[in-house]
Write an enzyme that holds these catalytic residues in place. Sequence first.
Site, PDB file in Angstrom:
ATOM      1  N   LYS A  82       4.894   1.512  -3.829  1.00 12.96           N
ATOM      2  CA  LYS A  82       4.727   2.825  -4.445  1.00 12.96           C
ATOM      3  C   LYS A  82       4.604   2.629  -5.954  1.00 12.96           C
ATOM      4  O   LYS A  82       5.147   1.670  -6.518  1.00 12.96           O
ATOM      5  CB  LYS A  82       5.927   3.730  -4.149  1.00 12.96           C
ATOM      6  N   LYS A 135       0.847  -1.197   0.000  1.00 12.18           N
ATOM      7  CA  LYS A 135       0.000   0.000   0.000  1.00 12.18           C
ATOM      8  C   LYS A 135       0.875   1.237   0.000  1.00 12.18           C
ATOM      9  O   LYS A 135       1.757   1.395   0.851  1.00 12.18           O
ATOM     10  CB  LYS A 135      -0.913   0.005   1.241  1.00 12.18           C
ATOM     11  N   THR A 170      -2.235  14.568   6.165  1.00 12.60           N
ATOM     12  CA  THR A 170      -0.784  14.462   6.295  1.00 12.60           C
ATOM     13  C   THR A 170      -0.199  15.713   6.945  1.00 12.60           C
ATOM     14  O   THR A 170       0.623  15.626   7.866  1.00 12.60           O
ATOM     15  CB  THR A 170      -0.127  14.216   4.926  1.00 12.60           C
ATOM     16  N   LYS A 192       7.365   3.322   7.121  1.00 12.55           N
ATOM     17  CA  LYS A 192       6.266   4.157   7.619  1.00 12.55           C
ATOM     18  C   LYS A 192       5.150   3.295   8.210  1.00 12.55           C
ATOM     19  O   LYS A 192       4.660   3.566   9.312  1.00 12.55           O
ATOM     20  CB  LYS A 192       5.734   5.029   6.478  1.00 12.55           C
TER      21      LYS A 192
END
Length: 387
Positions: free
Chosen positions: A77, A41, A152, A65
Amino acid sequence: MTDPLALVDDWGPEKIVVVSHRRTGMKGVLVIDNTARGIGKGGTRMSPNVTVTEIARLARVMTWKWAGVDLFYGGAKAGIVADPNSPDKEAILRAFARALSNEVPREYVMGLDMGLTENDAAIIQDELGDRGAAVGTPQHLGGVPYDELGVTGYGVAESADAAAGRIGLALSGSRIAIQGFGAVGAAAAQRFDQMGAAVVAVSTAYGALYDPAGLDVAELLRARDQIGDGFVKEHGRGTALPPGAELTVDCDVLVPAAVQDVIDDDTARRIKARLVVEGANLPTSPSAQEILAERGITCVPDFVANAGGVVAAAFAMDTRYSGFRPETTVIFTAISARLRTNTETVLEEAQRLGVTPHTAGRGLAEERVRAAMVSRGRIPRAPRSSW
């Protein structure tokens, strides 16, 4: 040209898929880095300068992360080599989604990154005929619109507040410089403003604005909406600076929230802030991180500070096929709690071990990923002692 096989190390990547489509001119890449803790993801970016190496680096950041905030997805990614302002954007995006239909959504779920919007996530779902193919869709489609909510940037400010408290800096009344005034930088500026901090500098690709007394954040947002990123030249408030100068203005907290590789050794020696909080992915080089540490400047790593997006993505992943929309208040509460705790844990570990926060944070994430790899039989278990 980098040999993709040269990118492989003990952690990954597990899969690199390069795709193309002659009619639309689409070229793209998917990197699935490590899925020991769950399905791949990570966001999908669109830029004329996308490279396999860049996407592989970002996929690795996603591995750390997810593990850093202790959520059960894997690092991945994707990137599309195209201008996000192209009139052919939708056709290119649909071609990209079709080309990855073997991997999406079984091995990778698309999300948002630089160059893509909530509507683009909806296009991916539409092309593949699967609500589970992408997250970050508009709220009216039941999604969690990261950019619209500013998750974010909100998390970056929460992380900064936790870090500031640890070094004895009161965030209220402090001076903040932000590189980048897109989805992350603008949302961070809003949250800093709510916390009582003064945003003294902001920037876009066109330049920067600086006012040591503080800029009016609400006014900047209106100017950006009306003029675009060129507002830094036409706004008329504050002192105009060339791009990059905002990194070294006199401030207490610096937030690089634009692109990667912007703080090299020279810039690290000239930074005046007491605290650097990485809103962008990979903004500092390892040697720059060492220089900051030697100068007594605390640097909160990207995979810690900007993980608000992955916390929100976890909620979106959980409800991809649900008829119920995730509650935004629950999402923001979770972002604040997880990022504050993780920031404090990483900085405490860095101090205990006498290493940079990047080294300490990555070590904690590596322990979690390694444990998952051992449990799944992907790497050998340590031999038992005969004693």
